[in-house]
Design a protein around this motif. Structure first.
Motif, PDB file in Angstrom:
ATOM      1  N   UNK A  85       0.871  -1.169   0.000  1.00 50.58           N
ATOM      2  CA  UNK A  85       0.000   0.000   0.000  1.00 50.58           C
ATOM      3  C   UNK A  85       0.912   1.224   0.000  1.00 50.58           C
ATOM      4  N   UNK A  86       0.794   2.120  -0.984  1.00 47.68           N
ATOM      5  CA  UNK A  86       1.671   3.287  -1.108  1.00 47.68           C
ATOM      6  C   UNK A  86       0.853   4.565  -0.954  1.00 47.68           C
ATOM      7  N   UNK A  87       1.199   5.350   0.059  1.00 43.98           N
ATOM      8  CA  UNK A  87       0.509   6.599   0.357  1.00 43.98           C
ATOM      9  C   UNK A  87       1.534   7.726   0.371  1.00 43.98           C
ATOM     10  N   UNK A 147      -4.994  11.830  12.008  1.00 42.83           N
ATOM     11  CA  UNK A 147      -6.368  11.428  11.694  1.00 42.83           C
ATOM     12  C   UNK A 147      -6.415  10.686  10.358  1.00 42.83           C
ATOM     13  N   UNK A 148      -5.767  11.261   9.346  1.00 39.62           N
ATOM     14  CA  UNK A 148      -5.799  10.633   8.030  1.00 39.62           C
ATOM     15  C   UNK A 148      -5.025   9.320   8.014  1.00 39.62           C
ATOM     16  N   UNK A 149      -3.947   9.246   8.749  1.00 40.04           N
ATOM     17  CA  UNK A 149      -3.167   8.010   8.808  1.00 40.04           C
ATOM     18  C   UNK A 149      -3.981   6.897   9.453  1.00 40.04           C
ATOM     19  N   UNK A 150      -4.782   7.232  10.440  1.00 45.12           N
ATOM     20  CA  UNK A 150      -5.653   6.222  11.062  1.00 45.12           C
ATOM     21  C   UNK A 150      -6.614   5.651  10.025  1.00 45.12           C
ATOM     22  N   UNK A 151      -7.136   6.487   9.139  1.00 47.73           N
ATOM     23  CA  UNK A 151      -8.008   6.004   8.073  1.00 47.73           C
ATOM     24  C   UNK A 151      -7.285   5.074   7.119  1.00 47.73           C
ATOM     25  N   UNK A 207      -2.146   4.492  -3.654  1.00 42.26           N
ATOM     26  CA  UNK A 207      -3.305   4.247  -2.811  1.00 42.26           C
ATOM     27  C   UNK A 207      -3.845   5.454  -2.072  1.00 42.26           C
ATOM     28  N   UNK A 208      -3.209   6.597  -2.215  1.00 44.20           N
ATOM     29  CA  UNK A 208      -3.764   7.781  -1.584  1.00 44.20           C
ATOM     30  C   UNK A 208      -2.731   8.842  -1.279  1.00 44.20           C
ATOM     31  N   UNK A 249      -8.226   1.131   6.530  1.00 49.35           N
ATOM     32  CA  UNK A 249      -8.480   0.547   5.200  1.00 49.35           C
ATOM     33  C   UNK A 249      -7.555  -0.628   4.941  1.00 49.35           C
ATOM     34  N   UNK A 250      -6.304  -0.487   5.311  1.00 52.52           N
ATOM     35  CA  UNK A 250      -5.326  -1.558   5.108  1.00 52.52           C
ATOM     36  C   UNK A 250      -5.708  -2.799   5.910  1.00 52.52           C
ATOM     37  N   UNK A 251      -6.138  -2.596   7.131  1.00 52.79           N
ATOM     38  CA  UNK A 251      -6.520  -3.732   7.988  1.00 52.79           C
ATOM     39  C   UNK A 251      -7.796  -4.412   7.492  1.00 52.79           C
ATOM     40  N   UNK A 252      -8.623  -3.684   6.762  1.00 55.73           N
ATOM     41  CA  UNK A 252      -9.874  -4.251   6.253  1.00 55.73           C
ATOM     42  C   UNK A 252      -9.662  -5.111   5.012  1.00 55.73           C
TER      43      UNK A 252
END
Length: 92
Positions: free
Chosen positions: A48-50, A80-84, A70-71, A88-91
């Motif tokens: 996942x690349x952010x 806050x955004x990193x938590x999102x 990926x974002x 998503x990664x964990x899902x």
């Protein structure tokens, strides 16, 4: 957790370690996050690349998607955004 001082070093580390997530600056000493991100996806497509920026994220979000990344997250709202991103990664 690992860190890299350049895009080239990041690609080498991803090739060796295949991390789940890479978070990096758009502006890098030896290139830009879009190009490095594409190279990372080429060697580790599941990673996942952010990208991070201090600029308006909407401007860069479409470019990131077009590059196959990926974002983009805003450094000003990083936690806050990193938590999102992590959620998503964990899902997956």
């Amino acid at each position: 957790m690992m860190s890299a001082q350049s895009g080239h070093e990041a690609i080498e580390q991803v090739t060796a370690w295949s991390p789940d997530l890479v978070v990096m600056e758009i502006a890098l000493p030896d290139g830009n996050g879009f190009d490095v991100g594409r190279s990372i996806k080429a060697v580790a497509s599941a990673t996942y690349v952010v990208l991070m920026t201090v600029y308006e994220t909407n401007v860069y979000s479409q470019a990131a998607v077009s590059a196959g990344l990926d974002g983009v997250i805003d450094k000003g709202d990083f936690s806050v955004q990193m938590q999102g991103v992590v959620d998503r990664l964990c899902a997956l």
